[in-house]
Enzyme design. Structure first.
Site, PDB file in Angstrom:
ATOM      1  N   ALA A  34     -34.624  -9.121   1.847  1.00 57.77           N
ATOM      2  CA  ALA A  34     -34.966  -8.962   3.269  1.00 57.77           C
ATOM      3  C   ALA A  34     -33.757  -8.526   4.099  1.00 57.77           C
ATOM      4  O   ALA A  34     -33.845  -8.380   5.318  1.00 57.77           O
ATOM      5  CB  ALA A  34     -35.532 -10.271   3.816  1.00 57.77           C
ATOM      6  N   GLY A  35     -32.633  -8.290   3.430  1.00 61.53           N
ATOM      7  CA  GLY A  35     -31.399  -7.972   4.155  1.00 61.53           C
ATOM      8  C   GLY A  35     -31.242  -6.488   4.467  1.00 61.53           C
ATOM      9  O   GLY A  35     -32.131  -5.676   4.199  1.00 61.53           O
ATOM     10  N   GLY A  36     -30.079  -6.172   5.021  1.00 61.07           N
ATOM     11  CA  GLY A  36     -29.779  -4.796   5.424  1.00 61.07           C
ATOM     12  C   GLY A  36     -29.824  -3.836   4.257  1.00 61.07           C
ATOM     13  O   GLY A  36     -30.312  -2.701   4.380  1.00 61.07           O
ATOM     14  N   ILE A  37     -29.298  -4.243   3.115  1.00 59.19           N
ATOM     15  CA  ILE A  37     -29.383  -3.413   1.902  1.00 59.19           C
ATOM     16  C   ILE A  37     -30.732  -3.641   1.232  1.00 59.19           C
ATOM     17  O   ILE A  37     -31.396  -2.693   0.796  1.00 59.19           O
ATOM     18  CB  ILE A  37     -28.261  -3.776   0.899  1.00 59.19           C
ATOM     19  CG1 ILE A  37     -26.897  -3.462   1.486  1.00 59.19           C
ATOM     20  CG2 ILE A  37     -28.454  -3.021  -0.423  1.00 59.19           C
ATOM     21  CD1 ILE A  37     -25.730  -4.075   0.714  1.00 59.19           C
ATOM     22  N   ASP A  58     -35.903 -13.524  -1.323  1.00 57.85           N
ATOM     23  CA  ASP A  58     -34.865 -13.847  -0.326  1.00 57.85           C
ATOM     24  C   ASP A  58     -35.091 -15.288   0.100  1.00 57.85           C
ATOM     25  O   ASP A  58     -36.125 -15.876  -0.253  1.00 57.85           O
ATOM     26  CB  ASP A  58     -34.959 -12.887   0.890  1.00 57.85           C
ATOM     27  CG  ASP A  58     -33.628 -12.760   1.635  1.00 57.85           C
ATOM     28  OD1 ASP A  58     -33.082 -13.782   2.084  1.00 57.85           O
ATOM     29  OD2 ASP A  58     -33.140 -11.620   1.774  1.00 57.85           O
ATOM     30  N   ARG A 105     -19.348  -7.851   5.813  1.00 58.28           N
ATOM     31  CA  ARG A 105     -18.123  -7.938   6.634  1.00 58.28           C
ATOM     32  C   ARG A 105     -18.391  -7.625   8.097  1.00 58.28           C
ATOM     33  O   ARG A 105     -19.327  -6.908   8.423  1.00 58.28           O
ATOM     34  CB  ARG A 105     -17.113  -6.882   6.144  1.00 58.28           C
ATOM     35  CG  ARG A 105     -16.431  -7.220   4.880  1.00 58.28           C
ATOM     36  CD  ARG A 105     -15.158  -6.410   4.766  1.00 58.28           C
ATOM     37  NE  ARG A 105     -15.373  -5.030   4.357  1.00 58.28           N
ATOM     38  CZ  ARG A 105     -14.452  -4.081   4.472  1.00 58.28           C
ATOM     39  NH1 ARG A 105     -13.273  -4.349   5.034  1.00 58.28           N
ATOM     40  NH2 ARG A 105     -14.681  -2.864   4.036  1.00 58.28           N
ATOM     41  N   ASN A 118     -20.074 -16.064  -0.266  1.00 57.08           N
ATOM     42  CA  ASN A 118     -20.842 -15.321  -1.274  1.00 57.08           C
ATOM     43  C   ASN A 118     -20.652 -15.843  -2.703  1.00 57.08           C
ATOM     44  O   ASN A 118     -21.562 -15.721  -3.524  1.00 57.08           O
ATOM     45  CB  ASN A 118     -20.507 -13.834  -1.196  1.00 57.08           C
ATOM     46  CG  ASN A 118     -21.049 -13.201   0.082  1.00 57.08           C
ATOM     47  OD1 ASN A 118     -21.775 -13.864   0.838  1.00 57.08           O
ATOM     48  ND2 ASN A 118     -20.722 -11.951   0.325  1.00 57.08           N
ATOM     49  N   ASP A 174     -18.841   3.993  -4.186  1.00 60.27           N
ATOM     50  CA  ASP A 174     -17.525   4.645  -4.186  1.00 60.27           C
ATOM     51  C   ASP A 174     -17.636   6.066  -4.746  1.00 60.27           C
ATOM     52  O   ASP A 174     -16.998   6.996  -4.256  1.00 60.27           O
ATOM     53  CB  ASP A 174     -16.536   3.809  -5.012  1.00 60.27           C
ATOM     54  CG  ASP A 174     -16.400   2.398  -4.466  1.00 60.27           C
ATOM     55  OD1 ASP A 174     -16.309   2.261  -3.240  1.00 60.27           O
ATOM     56  OD2 ASP A 174     -16.405   1.446  -5.267  1.00 60.27           O
ATOM     57  N   ARG A 177     -19.441   8.281  -2.175  1.00 63.28           N
ATOM     58  CA  ARG A 177     -18.510   8.683  -1.107  1.00 63.28           C
ATOM     59  C   ARG A 177     -17.525   9.738  -1.605  1.00 63.28           C
ATOM     60  O   ARG A 177     -17.275  10.749  -0.935  1.00 63.28           O
ATOM     61  CB  ARG A 177     -17.731   7.461  -0.606  1.00 63.28           C
ATOM     62  CG  ARG A 177     -18.566   6.532   0.233  1.00 63.28           C
ATOM     63  CD  ARG A 177     -17.788   5.288   0.614  1.00 63.28           C
ATOM     64  NE  ARG A 177     -18.581   4.438   1.489  1.00 63.28           N
ATOM     65  CZ  ARG A 177     -18.601   3.114   1.442  1.00 63.28           C
ATOM     66  NH1 ARG A 177     -17.843   2.463   0.570  1.00 63.28           N
ATOM     67  NH2 ARG A 177     -19.351   2.427   2.274  1.00 63.28           N
ATOM     68  N   HIS A 201     -13.620  -2.637  -6.604  1.00 60.93           N
ATOM     69  CA  HIS A 201     -14.359  -2.241  -5.407  1.00 60.93           C
ATOM     70  C   HIS A 201     -13.804  -2.943  -4.168  1.00 60.93           C
ATOM     71  O   HIS A 201     -14.463  -3.782  -3.560  1.00 60.93           O
ATOM     72  CB  HIS A 201     -15.864  -2.529  -5.572  1.00 60.93           C
ATOM     73  CG  HIS A 201     -16.645  -2.168  -4.334  1.00 60.93           C
ATOM     74  ND1 HIS A 201     -16.817  -0.861  -3.922  1.00 60.93           N
ATOM     75  CD2 HIS A 201     -17.255  -2.939  -3.401  1.00 60.93           C
ATOM     76  CE1 HIS A 201     -17.500  -0.848  -2.791  1.00 60.93           C
ATOM     77  NE2 HIS A 201     -17.781  -2.098  -2.453  1.00 60.93           N
TER      78      HIS A 201
END
Ligand SMILES: NC(=O)C1=CN([C@@H]2O[C@H](COP(=O)(O)OP(=O)(O)OC[C@H]3O[C@@H](n4cnc5c(N)ncnc54)[C@H](O)[C@@H]3O)[C@@H](O)[C@H]2O)C=CC1
Ligand SMILES: O=C([O-])CC(=O)C(=O)O
Length: 338
Positions: A34-37, A58, A105, A118, A174, A177, A201
């Site tokens: 249910a999170g942002g990711i 979740d 973060r 975490n 990574d 990007r 990471h």
């Protein structure tokens, strides 16, 4: 064999008509769904035709996410699970478990600042994985990855279920990007670009190997240094731009979906599936290290070496080792003390 059926004209026509009989059944769970990711990752996994069952777990809000995603007319059946008492059901029978559970973060924080919260979350989830789906491939997204992967390994060792071929720190963002930034600088088609990213990471532990980037562009040293720094600081760039509202979620969901898809392909016997990932490794003297890995029916089939490095990359490799070593040791210590 399902692959030959899937590749045959009859198999393709079956698939086009929506019959997924040629593709094996695969259950995938997203923990922290249910999170942002978790939410966009749930969407992307729902769109993946290799998934037959999608379990969204979740500690809150999963029923809504599951109801929403379940209306999409793609192959997988979706179920939402909420709260610890439903975690076992979410995990039972899983082939792949993706973990984006935990706090992100805020500006001014390092990934290691997330450790205190975490580490405990990951430890709890991994204990449940050891109990309910000990053979699943685990894709660890929760930060600090340099420590959460060693924590997971220790939890699995204690439970007697550890198989180093099945535990992955997801470092795909990574690579995503590095490819994007390189394509922009080298003025090449981003879809053709490949860049291995090794190490870990977090900050300088992220080491993109632009000397091995393809297509070759012969960029000047200053450009390589700037690209390296931007890749290492990519997460921070997003954290600052979001100004207190979290870290990368959409690009991470994309990267997580690519990595999970590679794991599923490997499980299904597709040959030559290679992705970078933070895994148990003998590539350096460190017990965990990100490099290219070949994925197969049991997870990691082969951890590939670093290949030839430029002088700049050799220096980067030596400089990242102390920080990576201490993050790995911090994770191992936590798992054995708590
Ligand atoms: N590996 C990578 O490249 C990246 C890793 N991350 C990391 O992913 C993690 C998640 O980030 P976001 O989705 O933005 O955070 P978020 O706060 O939006 O979502 C986290 C979700 O985890 C859930 N959660 C908390 N404790 C849980 C537990 N015990 N069991 C199941 N779910 C639990 C929360 O309820 C929440 O829905 C963070 O640690 C972040 O640093 C973020 C971006 C890239
Ligand atoms: O930077 C963060 O905190 C999230 C992350 O790992 C990334 O975006 O690479």
């Amino acid at each position: 064999m399902f692959r030959s059926v899937a590749r045959s004209a009859a198999g393709k026509s079956l698939l086009r008509r929506g019959y997924a009989t040629a593709v094996p059944e695969r259950k995938v769970a997203v923990l922290g769904a249910a999170g942002g990711i978790g939410q966009p990752l749930a969407l992307l996994m729902k769109l993946n035709p290799l998934v037959s069952q999608l379990a969204l777990y979740d500690i809150a809000n999963t029923p809504g996410v599951a109801a929403d995603v379940s209306h999409i007319n793609s192959r997988s059946e979706v179920a939402g699970y909420v709260g610890e008492e439903q975690l076992g059901k979410a995990l039972e029978g899983c082939d792949v478990v993706i973990i984006p559970a935990g706090v992100p973060r805020k500006p001014g924080m390092t990934r290691d600042d997330l450790f205190n919260i975490n580490a405990g979350i990951v430890k709890g989830l991994c204990s449940a994985i050891a109990k309910y789906c000990p053979n699943a491939l685990v894709n660890m997204i929760s930060n600090p990855v340099n420590s959460t992967v060693p924590i997971a390994a220790e939890v699995f060792k204690k439970a007697g279920t550890y198989d180093e071929r099945k535990l992955f720190g997801v470092t795909t963002l990574d690579v995503v990007r590095a490819k994007t930034f390189y394509a922009g600088k080298a003025k090449v088609n981003v879809a053709d670009v490949n860049v291995p990213v090794v190490g870990g990471h977090a900050g300088i532990t992220i080491l993109p190997l632009f000397s091995q980037a393809t297509p070759k562009a012969n960029l000047p040293e200053e450009d390589i240094k700037a690209l390296t720094k931007r890749t290492q600081d990519g997460g921070t760039e997003v954290v600052e731009a979001k100004a207190g509202k979290g870290s990368a979620t959409l690009s991470m969901a994309y990267a997580g979906a690519i990595f999970a898809d590679a794991c599923l392909k490997g499980l299904n016997g597709v040959p030559d599936v290679v992705e970078c990932s933070f895994v148990q490794s003998t590539v350096t003297e460190l017990p965990f290290f990100a490099s290219k890995v070949r994925l197969g029916k049991n997870g990691v089939e082969e951890v590939l070496g670093l290949g030839p490095l430029s002088e700049y990359e050799k220096e980067g490799l030596e400089s990242l080792k102390p920080e990576l070593k201490s993050s790995i040791e911090k994770g191992i210590k936590f798992a054995n003390q708590n």
